[in-house]
Write a protein that holds these residues in place. Structure first.
Motif, PDB file in Angstrom:
ATOM      1  N   TYR A 136       3.593 -14.850  56.567  1.00  0.00           N
ATOM      2  CA  TYR A 136       4.946 -15.196  57.002  1.00  0.00           C
ATOM      3  C   TYR A 136       5.889 -14.002  56.834  1.00  0.00           C
ATOM      4  N   LYS A 137       6.678 -13.770  57.863  1.00  0.00           N
ATOM      5  CA  LYS A 137       7.662 -12.685  57.851  1.00  0.00           C
ATOM      6  C   LYS A 137       9.052 -13.290  57.633  1.00  0.00           C
ATOM      7  N   ILE A 138       9.739 -12.825  56.584  1.00  0.00           N
ATOM      8  CA  ILE A 138      11.079 -13.318  56.279  1.00  0.00           C
ATOM      9  C   ILE A 138      12.067 -12.741  57.286  1.00  0.00           C
ATOM     10  N   LEU A 139      12.848 -13.625  57.934  1.00  0.00           N
ATOM     11  CA  LEU A 139      13.802 -13.186  58.951  1.00  0.00           C
ATOM     12  C   LEU A 139      15.240 -13.218  58.461  1.00  0.00           C
ATOM     13  N   GLU A 140      15.636 -14.315  57.851  1.00  0.00           N
ATOM     14  CA  GLU A 140      17.022 -14.481  57.415  1.00  0.00           C
ATOM     15  C   GLU A 140      17.058 -15.331  56.147  1.00  0.00           C
ATOM     16  N   GLY A 141      18.117 -15.164  55.373  1.00  0.00           N
ATOM     17  CA  GLY A 141      18.377 -16.088  54.292  1.00  0.00           C
ATOM     18  C   GLY A 141      19.114 -17.304  54.826  1.00  0.00           C
ATOM     19  N   ILE A 142      18.714 -18.502  54.398  1.00  0.00           N
ATOM     20  CA  ILE A 142      19.382 -19.722  54.837  1.00  0.00           C
ATOM     21  C   ILE A 142      20.318 -20.254  53.774  1.00  0.00           C
ATOM     22  N   ARG A 143      19.804 -20.471  52.568  1.00  0.00           N
ATOM     23  CA  ARG A 143      20.642 -21.010  51.502  1.00  0.00           C
ATOM     24  C   ARG A 143      19.942 -20.839  50.158  1.00  0.00           C
ATOM     25  N   GLN A 144      20.707 -20.992  49.102  1.00  0.00           N
ATOM     26  CA  GLN A 144      20.142 -21.070  47.757  1.00  0.00           C
ATOM     27  C   GLN A 144      20.523 -22.423  47.172  1.00  0.00           C
ATOM     28  N   ASP A 145      19.534 -23.142  46.641  1.00  0.00           N
ATOM     29  CA  ASP A 145      19.827 -24.438  46.052  1.00  0.00           C
ATOM     30  C   ASP A 145      19.388 -24.465  44.601  1.00  0.00           C
ATOM     31  N   ARG A 146      19.325 -25.660  44.012  1.00  0.00           N
ATOM     32  CA  ARG A 146      19.054 -25.784  42.590  1.00  0.00           C
ATOM     33  C   ARG A 146      17.598 -25.506  42.236  1.00  0.00           C
ATOM     34  N   VAL A 147      16.718 -25.391  43.226  1.00  0.00           N
ATOM     35  CA  VAL A 147      15.313 -25.108  42.952  1.00  0.00           C
ATOM     36  C   VAL A 147      14.949 -23.672  43.301  1.00  0.00           C
ATOM     37  N   ASN A 197       3.492 -28.022  67.402  1.00  0.00           N
ATOM     38  CA  ASN A 197       2.959 -26.683  67.174  1.00  0.00           C
ATOM     39  C   ASN A 197       2.410 -26.553  65.756  1.00  0.00           C
ATOM     40  N   GLU A 198       1.499 -27.441  65.412  1.00  0.00           N
ATOM     41  CA  GLU A 198       0.983 -27.490  64.044  1.00  0.00           C
ATOM     42  C   GLU A 198       0.362 -26.160  63.659  1.00  0.00           C
ATOM     43  N   LEU A 199       0.744 -25.652  62.489  1.00  0.00           N
ATOM     44  CA  LEU A 199       0.225 -24.383  62.010  1.00  0.00           C
ATOM     45  C   LEU A 199      -1.194 -24.547  61.484  1.00  0.00           C
ATOM     46  N   PRO A 200      -2.002 -23.501  61.544  1.00  0.00           N
ATOM     47  CA  PRO A 200      -3.314 -23.568  60.909  1.00  0.00           C
ATOM     48  C   PRO A 200      -3.207 -23.886  59.424  1.00  0.00           C
ATOM     49  N   ALA A 201      -2.056 -23.544  58.811  1.00  0.00           N
ATOM     50  CA  ALA A 201      -1.872 -23.771  57.383  1.00  0.00           C
ATOM     51  C   ALA A 201      -2.023 -25.236  57.016  1.00  0.00           C
ATOM     52  N   ASN A 202      -1.667 -26.135  57.933  1.00  0.00           N
ATOM     53  CA  ASN A 202      -1.753 -27.563  57.625  1.00  0.00           C
ATOM     54  C   ASN A 202      -3.177 -27.981  57.280  1.00  0.00           C
ATOM     55  N   ARG A 203      -4.149 -27.337  57.899  1.00  0.00           N
ATOM     56  CA  ARG A 203      -5.535 -27.723  57.679  1.00  0.00           C
ATOM     57  C   ARG A 203      -6.078 -27.143  56.379  1.00  0.00           C
ATOM     58  N   THR A 204      -5.401 -26.162  55.809  1.00  0.00           N
ATOM     59  CA  THR A 204      -5.906 -25.518  54.594  1.00  0.00           C
ATOM     60  C   THR A 204      -4.968 -25.687  53.419  1.00  0.00           C
ATOM     61  N   GLU A 214       8.894 -16.445  60.029  1.00  0.00           N
ATOM     62  CA  GLU A 214       8.071 -16.560  61.231  1.00  0.00           C
ATOM     63  C   GLU A 214       6.611 -16.399  60.850  1.00  0.00           C
ATOM     64  N   GLU A 215       5.764 -17.321  61.322  1.00  0.00           N
ATOM     65  CA  GLU A 215       4.325 -17.168  61.127  1.00  0.00           C
ATOM     66  C   GLU A 215       3.877 -16.037  62.043  1.00  0.00           C
ATOM     67  N   ILE A 216       3.263 -15.007  61.468  1.00  0.00           N
ATOM     68  CA  ILE A 216       3.063 -13.746  62.185  1.00  0.00           C
ATOM     69  C   ILE A 216       2.200 -13.924  63.427  1.00  0.00           C
ATOM     70  N   ASP A 217       1.112 -14.688  63.326  1.00  0.00           N
ATOM     71  CA  ASP A 217       0.205 -14.811  64.470  1.00  0.00           C
ATOM     72  C   ASP A 217       0.760 -15.709  65.568  1.00  0.00           C
ATOM     73  N   SER A 218       1.301 -16.856  65.186  1.00  0.00           N
ATOM     74  CA  SER A 218       1.769 -17.822  66.196  1.00  0.00           C
ATOM     75  C   SER A 218       3.223 -17.620  66.595  1.00  0.00           C
ATOM     76  N   GLY A 258       6.645  -2.856  56.081  1.00  0.00           N
ATOM     77  CA  GLY A 258       5.612  -3.458  56.919  1.00  0.00           C
ATOM     78  C   GLY A 258       6.166  -4.345  58.019  1.00  0.00           C
ATOM     79  N   LEU A 259       7.461  -4.312  58.253  1.00  0.00           N
ATOM     80  CA  LEU A 259       8.076  -5.192  59.242  1.00  0.00           C
ATOM     81  C   LEU A 259       7.741  -4.795  60.681  1.00  0.00           C
ATOM     82  N   ILE A 260       7.641  -3.498  60.937  1.00  0.00           N
ATOM     83  CA  ILE A 260       7.406  -3.029  62.300  1.00  0.00           C
ATOM     84  C   ILE A 260       6.197  -2.094  62.292  1.00  0.00           C
ATOM     85  N   PRO A 261       5.128  -2.430  63.019  1.00  0.00           N
ATOM     86  CA  PRO A 261       3.963  -1.532  63.087  1.00  0.00           C
ATOM     87  C   PRO A 261       4.377  -0.151  63.589  1.00  0.00           C
TER      88      PRO A 261
END
Length: 403
Positions: A81-92, A381-388, A99-103, A23-26
Motif C-alpha cells: 500500500y502506498k500512502i497518499l494523504e493523511g485523513i485524520r487522527q483519532d483516539r486509536v 473491487n475486492e482486494l486479494p488481501a481479503n482472501r489472505t 492505494e493498493e499498488i497493483d490494483s 520508493g514512491l516513483i520508479p
C-alpha cells in the motif's frame, strides 16, 4: 531482448535523494518526468519547484510532496500500500488515504502507534476483534480488508468510504430532519445487529464514525478497531480538561465511565446520544470531560423536544429508550431499535436495505425474523488481501508471541 534503458543520473540534492529513498516513483518514470530539465536545472532549482512539477504530473500528492520537502523519506509504503494523504487522527491511531499498488484501488489505512500494542493481552484481543469484524459484510459497515505489520508498525486496511461523516453534516446544517435522523438510527442499528450477533461491540459510536452518503445511506466506520481506546478516566490522559477531548468522548455510555462491563446496550446508548446531537445540534451533557462524565452517571439523555418542541413524541420515546442510565431500561437489542423505527419510514426505504418487518409498532418480531441476519454483500473491487486476511492475522499472532 528488451530495448536498452539509458542510465538515469540525478543530482545529489536533499530533495532528490529523499525522493529516491521513498520508493514512491520508479527511477525510469522519474527520469521521464524530468526529461525536459537539464542536469544543472535539477541541481539549482528550488525543491518546491520540482515537487510542484511532480504534483502537477500526479506522480506525487501534496501530502507526499510536503513530507519530502521536510526531509521525510520513509513511511510512504506499507507492504503493498502506498500512502497518499493523511485523513485524520483519532483516539486509536492515524488514518491515511492509500492505494493498493497493483490494483490501484483506493483504501483507508489506520496505522496503530507502537505504544497501543505494547501490552500483549490487549493486542491479542485487538487481533481477534479485527478478525471477527473482517468477516462481517454489510452495507452499513465499512469492510475491513487487510491487516499487516512492517518494521514494527501495525496497520489495518479498510474500505475507503468517500462520504462526509455526520459531524461534517451537523457543522454545515446545524441539525438534521426527523426523517434523516430515523434513517440513521435504523441503518446503524442494522449494522450493529450484525456485529452484536457475533459478539462484537463497536464502543465508539459517535458522529465522526457515521458516514452519510447523498442518498442518505449510512456507513459505520471503525468496527473492530476500538479495542485499544484509552480509558476515559485514565490519569495520564493529559487532555482530560480540554474541550477537544470532551467532544471525543461526548457519546460514551455511563457504564464505560464507571469502568464496568459493557454489552450491546452500551452501543445503543451511544447511538441515542449521537441522535440527540443530530436532532438538537448540541451534546446531551455539555461541558468539559469530567463534568460531562459525572452528569451521565445520574441522568438519562434528556428529551430532544425540550430543545425542539416541534419534534414528534415518538422521537422522545426513541431517545429515552436508547439513552437511559440503567442499561435494563434501554432497548434489549439493536433489532429492537429497528423494529421501533420501522413504522416511521416508507416501506421502500426498508426494502432497499433488505428488511421486512411488521408495520405495527407494538407487534413483536417473529422468531424467524429475530434470528435472521442482514443480507450479505460483497465489497466492490475486492482486494486479494481479503482472501489472505486470516493468515495474515495468524502470522501477526505468532510474531507478537515470539517477541
Amino acid at each position: 531482448m528488451e530495448p536498452h534503458q539509458p542510465t538515469i543520473r540525478l543530482p545529489e540534492t536533499a530533495f532528490l535523494n529523499a525522493l529516491q529513498r521513498s520508493g514512491l516513483i520508479p527511477l525510469p518514470i522519474l527520469g521521464r518526468a524530468f526529461a525536459n530539465f537539464s542536469f544543472k536545472q535539477l541541481l539549482t532549482l528550488e525543491p518546491l519547484h520540482l515537487a510542484t512539477h511532480l504534483v502537477r504530473l500526479k506522480l506525487l500528492t501534496k501530502y507526499q510532496a510536503m513530507q519530502l520537502l521536510n526531509g521525510r523519506s520513509g513511511g510512504f509504503l506499507l507492504g503493498r500500500y502506498k500512502i497518499l494523504e493523511g485523513i485524520r487522527q483519532d483516539r486509536v491511531g492515524i488514518v491515511f488515504l492509500a492505494e493498493e499498488i497493483d490494483s490501484h484501488q483506493k483504501v483507508s489505512v489506520k496505522v496503530i502507534p507502537s505504544n497501543r500494542v505494547s501490552e500483549s493481552e490487549a493486542f491479542t484481543t485487538f487481533l481477534n476483534e479485527v478478525k471477527t469484524a473482517a468477516g462481517i459484510h454489510h452495507s452499513s459497515i465499512a469492510q475491513i480488508l487487510d491487516l499487516g505489520m512492517l518494521s514494527g508498525t501495525y496497520y489495518v486496511v479498510s474500505e475507503l468510504v468517500e462520504a462526509p461523516t455526520l459531524d461534517d453534516l451537523l457543522i454545515r446544517e446545524g441539525t438534521l430532519s426527523v426523517n434523516q435522523s430515523v434513517e440513521i438510527a435504523g441503518q446503524v442499528a442494522l449494522g450493529l445487529a450484525q456485529a452484536h450477533a457475533v459478539g462484537l461491540l463497536h464502543r465508539d459510536i459517535k458522529p465522526q464514525n457515521i458516514a452519510i452518503y447523498p442518498n442518505h445511506r449510512t456507513k459505520l466506520l471503525d468496527l473492530g478497531l476500538t479495542n485499544l481506546l484509552d480509558d476515559p478516566w485514565q490519569q495520564n490522559t493529559k487532555r482530560i480538561n480540554l474541550e477537544e477531548y470532551a467532544l471525543e468522548i461526548a457519546h460514551i455510555p455511563p457504564e464505560q465511565t464507571a469502568m464496568v462491563d459493557m454489552d450491546a446496550r452500551s452501543d445503543l446508548y451511544s447511538l441515542g446520544s449521537t441522535l440527540y446531537s443530530a436532532l438538537t445540534g448540541q451534546a446531551a451533557f455539555p461541558g468539559l470531560a469530567l463534568q460531562s462524565m459525572a452528569a451521565r452517571q445520574t441522568s438519562d439523555i434528556p428529551a430532544p423536544s425540550k430543545v425542539r418542541p416541534e419534534l414528534p413524541p415518538f422521537i422522545d420515546k426513541l431517545i429515552g429508550k436508547l439513552g437511559a442510565v440503567d442499561p435494563n431500561a434501554r432497548f434489549n437489542s439493536a433489532m429492537d431499535v429497528v423494529s421501533f423505527v420501522y413504522p416511521h419510514l416508507p416501506a421502500a426505504h426498508w426494502r432497499s436495505l433488505g428488511v421486512s418487518l411488521p408495520r405495527a409498532e407494538t407487534r413483536p418480531l417473529s422468531p424467524k425474523l429475530a434470528n435472521s441476519k442482514p443480507p450479505q454483500e460483497k465489497p466492490c473491487n475486492e482486494l486479494p488481501a481479503n482472501r489472505t486476511l486470516f493468515s495474515s492475522i495468524r502470522k501477526l499472532f505468532a510474531r507478537s508471541h515470539a517477541e
